[in-house]
Scaffold this motif. Structure first.
Motif, PDB file in Angstrom:
ATOM      1  N   ARG A 158       0.835  -1.209   0.000  1.00 32.78           N
ATOM      2  CA  ARG A 158       0.000   0.000   0.000  1.00 32.78           C
ATOM      3  C   ARG A 158       0.868   1.257   0.000  1.00 32.78           C
ATOM      4  O   ARG A 158       0.537   2.246  -0.646  1.00 32.78           O
ATOM      5  N   ILE A 168      -9.528   3.339  -4.360  1.00 38.68           N
ATOM      6  CA  ILE A 168      -9.935   2.076  -3.740  1.00 38.68           C
ATOM      7  C   ILE A 168     -11.362   2.205  -3.230  1.00 38.68           C
ATOM      8  O   ILE A 168     -11.748   3.187  -2.609  1.00 38.68           O
ATOM      9  N   LYS A 169     -12.132   1.176  -3.525  1.00 36.19           N
ATOM     10  CA  LYS A 169     -13.533   1.119  -3.100  1.00 36.19           C
ATOM     11  C   LYS A 169     -13.759  -0.161  -2.337  1.00 36.19           C
ATOM     12  O   LYS A 169     -13.034  -1.126  -2.465  1.00 36.19           O
ATOM     13  N   HIS A 170     -14.796  -0.165  -1.563  1.00 33.58           N
ATOM     14  CA  HIS A 170     -15.216  -1.370  -0.869  1.00 33.58           C
ATOM     15  C   HIS A 170     -16.463  -1.898  -1.566  1.00 33.58           C
ATOM     16  O   HIS A 170     -17.316  -1.131  -2.009  1.00 33.58           O
ATOM     17  N   GLN A 171     -16.575  -3.195  -1.654  1.00 36.51           N
ATOM     18  CA  GLN A 171     -17.692  -3.797  -2.388  1.00 36.51           C
ATOM     19  C   GLN A 171     -19.040  -3.303  -1.876  1.00 36.51           C
ATOM     20  O   GLN A 171     -19.980  -3.140  -2.642  1.00 36.51           O
ATOM     21  N   SER A 172     -19.156  -3.032  -0.583  1.00 39.05           N
ATOM     22  CA  SER A 172     -20.428  -2.562  -0.038  1.00 39.05           C
ATOM     23  C   SER A 172     -20.757  -1.134  -0.508  1.00 39.05           C
ATOM     24  O   SER A 172     -21.872  -0.687  -0.391  1.00 39.05           O
ATOM     25  N   ASP A 173     -19.756  -0.416  -1.055  1.00 41.93           N
ATOM     26  CA  ASP A 173     -19.979   0.930  -1.565  1.00 41.93           C
ATOM     27  C   ASP A 173     -20.591   0.933  -2.950  1.00 41.93           C
ATOM     28  O   ASP A 173     -21.062   1.966  -3.415  1.00 41.93           O
TER      29      ASP A 173
END
Length: 174
Positions: A158, A168-173
Motif C-alpha cells: 500500500r 480504492i472502493k469497498h464492495q459494499s460501496d
C-alpha cells in the motif's frame, strides 16, 4: 499546448514522487535516531545507497521536464546528506514537472542520451520515456522501498502503491 500523453506522464511522475515523499516520512518516523545509517543502507555492496536512490529517482522526471523545455539533462548530486535534502530534490522535481507546457508532438522528437566513453543512444521521445525514463524511475523507487523494508521499516505494498489509494472502493460501496 499540453496534450493528454504529456499530462498523463506528468501525473505519473508526480504521483510516484508523492509516494517517494511518503516513504521518506516513514523513514523519518521509524529511523529518527539513526537516519544517517539509513541514508547509507544498501541492498547489496555493489548497489548505491538509499540516499542516492532518492536522487536517481528524481533525475528521471527532472530530465524529462528539462528535455520538454529544450534544456540539457542535469542530474542531481547523488550524495544526499539528509532527509531534508532528499525532500528538496523531490520538491524541486515536482516544480519542474509542473512547469511543463508542450504538445504531445514533443514525444515524436529524437532524443540523444549520452552514456559516457563515447556511448550514446538516440530514441524517439516516446521511446525515451517508455524504454529509458520509466524503467529507471521505477527501479530507483522500488530500490528505495526495498532498502527501507530490509532495514525494518513498517511498510507494505500500500505504501508503494499510494497513487491508487484514492480509487480504492469497498464492495459494499457499489
Amino acid at each position: 499546448m499540453e496534450n493528454q500523453k504529456i499530462a498523463a506522464l506528468k501525473n505519473i511522475f508526480s504521483s510516484r514522487l508523492d509516494t517517494l515523499s511518503h516513504l521518506l516520512d516513514i523513514a523519518e518516523s521509524h529511523f529518527a535516531e539513526d537516519v544517517e545509517s539509513l541514508l547509507q543502507s544498501r541492498i547489496a555492496s555493489d548497489m548505491l545507497p538509499f540516499s542516492t536512490q532518492i536522487a536517481f529517482a528524481c533525475n528521471q522526471p527532472r530530465n524529462f521536464a528539462l528535455w520538454c523545455s529544450g534544456q540539457s539533462a542535469n542530474n542531481l548530486n547523488p550524495d544526499v546528506a539528509s532527509l531534508v535534502e532528499a525532500r528538496g530534490h523531490i520538491s524541486s522535481t515536482q516544480e519542474l514537472l509542473a512547469s511543463i507546457n508542450v504538445a504531445d508532438s514533443k514525444l515524436l522528437e529524437l532524443n540523444r542520451i549520452e552514456f559516457g566513453q563515447g556511448l550514446y543512444v538516440e530514441l524517439s521521445g516516446l521511446a525515451y520515456v517508455d524504454d529509458f525514463l520509466m524503467p529507471n524511475f521505477y527501479f530507483h523507487i522500488a530500490t528505495a522501498y526495498n532498502i527501507l523494508r530490509m532495514a525494518g521499516a513498517p511498510i507494505g505494498k500500500r505504501d508503494f502503491m499510494m497513487h491508487l489509494v484514492p480509487s480504492i472502493k469497498h464492495q459494499s460501496d457499489a
